[in-house]
Design an enzyme around this catalytic site. Sequence first.
Site, PDB file in Angstrom:
ATOM      1  NE  ARG A 140     -18.057 -15.252  67.143  1.00  0.00           N
ATOM      2  CZ  ARG A 140     -17.731 -15.231  65.850  1.00  0.00           C
ATOM      3  NH1 ARG A 140     -18.107 -14.211  65.073  1.00  0.00           N
ATOM      4  NH2 ARG A 140     -17.062 -16.204  65.305  1.00  0.00           N
TER       5      ARG A 140
ATOM      6  CE1 TYR B 125     -23.235  -1.075  63.719  1.00  0.00           C
ATOM      7  CE2 TYR B 125     -23.852   0.742  65.162  1.00  0.00           C
ATOM      8  CZ  TYR B 125     -23.904  -0.605  64.841  1.00  0.00           C
ATOM      9  OH  TYR B 125     -24.611  -1.473  65.621  1.00  0.00           O
TER      10      TYR B 125
ATOM     11  CG  ASN C   9     -28.382 -10.190  64.817  1.00  0.00           C
ATOM     12  OD1 ASN C   9     -28.326  -9.215  65.555  1.00  0.00           O
ATOM     13  ND2 ASN C   9     -27.431 -11.107  64.760  1.00  0.00           N
TER      14      ASN C   9
ATOM     15  N   GLY D  50     -26.731 -13.885  61.346  1.00  0.00           N
ATOM     16  CA  GLY D  50     -25.651 -13.482  62.244  1.00  0.00           C
ATOM     17  C   GLY D  50     -25.741 -14.209  63.574  1.00  0.00           C
TER      18      GLY D  50
ATOM     19  CB  ALA E 136     -25.336   1.372  57.495  1.00  0.00           C
ATOM     20  CE  LYS E 137     -26.792  -2.091  62.953  1.00  0.00           C
ATOM     21  NZ  LYS E 137     -27.503  -3.371  62.961  1.00  0.00           N
TER      22      LYS E 137
ATOM     23  CB  SER F  28     -27.480   0.654  66.464  1.00  0.00           C
ATOM     24  OG  SER F  28     -26.553   1.368  67.257  1.00  0.00           O
TER      25      SER F  28
END
Length: 658
Positions: A421, A555, A489, A418, A558-559, A542
């Site tokens: 950017r 989100y 990442n 990832g 999953a994290k 996160s």
Amino acid sequence: MQSLWRDEDAGRLTTPLDLRVYTSRLLGREPALVLHGGGNTSVKTRLTTLFGDEEEIIYVKGSGWDLATIQPAGFAPVRLDPLRRMAALPALSDTEMVRWQRAAMIDPNAPTPSVEAILHAIIPFDYVDHTHADAVVAVSNTPDGPARIAAIYGNRVLVVPYVMPGFVLAKAVRELVRSLDWSRTDGIILLNHGVFSFGPDARTSYERMIALVSKAEDHLRSAGAGLEPTTSLGARLSDQHLEPLARLRRAVGSARGRPVIAQVDGGATARQLADRPNLEGVASRGPLTPDHVIRTKPLPLAAGGNWEEALANYGARYQEYFARNATINHQPLDPAPRWIVWPGVGSVGIGDSPKDAGIVLDIARHTARAIDWAEGLGGWRALPETDLFQVEYWELEQAKLGKGSTPPLRGKVALVTGAARGIGRGIAEGLRAAGAAVIGTDRDASIADLTAGDDSVGLVADATDPAGVTASVQEAVRRFGGLDILVSNAGVFTPTQPLEQMTDPVWDQSLSLNLTSHLSLLRAAVPFLRHGFEPAVVIMGSKNVPAPGPGAGAYSVAKAGLTQLARVAALELGRDGIRVNVVHPHLVVDTAAWSPEVLAARAKAYAMSEEEYKRNNLLGVEVRVRDVASAVVALVGPAFRVTTGAQIPIDGGNDRVI
Ligand code: ZN
């Protein structure tokens, strides 16, 4: 060999120094003449001093400059008279030579003059060119080399048997030229070392060099030698060789005492040497020219497979060589090979960086070709080890490798997913700035612009495609020899949906990219990390893991699963020395996820101004990509050598997390 002189380029140049730069670069453009900092050139001229006096000056190549890219500032202006008088001294130590040469410079900021400055000074022509031309040195590196050189050049050259470069060589030449008729001499052949040419103008000196080298090439050609350019980077290293390569890198780095980059050249020239039936014999007979010794050590390691045993034998032989040749003043250098000839595969170059490893491979390739030529002329016979030792342990040669500070991750190999950017890009650039060789992957084609220089590569790869993930890990090993740092990442912030309205595609997308893809990457990377140097994995968590938010179920779940994956990985991989840690960034304001619209909407939801919202943490600071990057760079480095299984917030402080 063709002259590259072009009147339309040279005609624009007016000063002797500009012309000197021009033909120096012409020499540098031909790798069969000089490689990576090899060779040196000079021009003599007159200058008017501040006080109106005329002085004879020699501009001589500065140590550390490369002829291919040299600029006027790469030449050291030295007064000629002191240099000539130095040649007449009965003896001169290296330290004194360097000190007096520097003292004779008219610009104290110029680089230290080449070790051959005195020899340049005593040759009575304005322009002097010196190379280590493959063809000439290869012919002289044969059992009847001196006779062949005599047959090729007749009495048009002065032949100098090998002596140590520097003051001793200048002194030897000074004795030999006492009765020399310079007007009938085109050059000087230094057996087992190189060639000098000279002339009243830049073109004459340069083209005499080309003519001298061409004669040696003609001799080789008439003996049936192939003179086509060396070829590099042949067939891709096959998958089955990747794990042995990673083990080799680890074994060499252990002997070296620090991480190294290992690059493979499987091209035709390297293969030809690697597949020689008498490889063991030719590989134990020394380098093309002693100048290469600081890059390649006196001998390559010729071995395949059982690296640990091969390295131990090589190290023992190196220590014996040191013991045979050292005096009380010598400190042993590390006993690790820089060049490995791997039968059936090719050459492996070892360096502190991809650039250094590439230099070793260039030298190896030219040496391989020269060995082939010399074997065709009756056998490869380089210098005896005493001479090689003198050059390898010569402080003026070791100084060429440069000292200075070493970046903390020099020699390490990192893979960042990832990385097109945002946070991934910042981490990839941070790791590179810290000295690591970096492979960045992303499914976005803009990852290509991560490619820069020799040590940073952007590859298109979809993190959710296990085959693509495996291929990207293999590519890191193929390019740099192994893998030490993995930053897992790649992720996506999926659209906000309360659980009751959660759609399957959003849920599946989050689990696939934010959780399962990291398992695929770990599975592909661990077999290589296991052979890495102090290997470290960083998983991108996160703040939502310790402090989830409503609507972010897909989100956060999953994290949270990913964090648990990292904890289990830390448990399972600790015995292999692989550290696994998690970072939990929050509200990293300079990423695409926090577009002005998102920021405005979130600030409004909390009844804050955008400025207040960006600093809505205990420290009242904005969290930026560079904060995450510097934390990750530290986490994979020596500062956290004994930390695994940790979760580190990068959020300015959050009362729900604490
Ligand atoms: Zn030289």
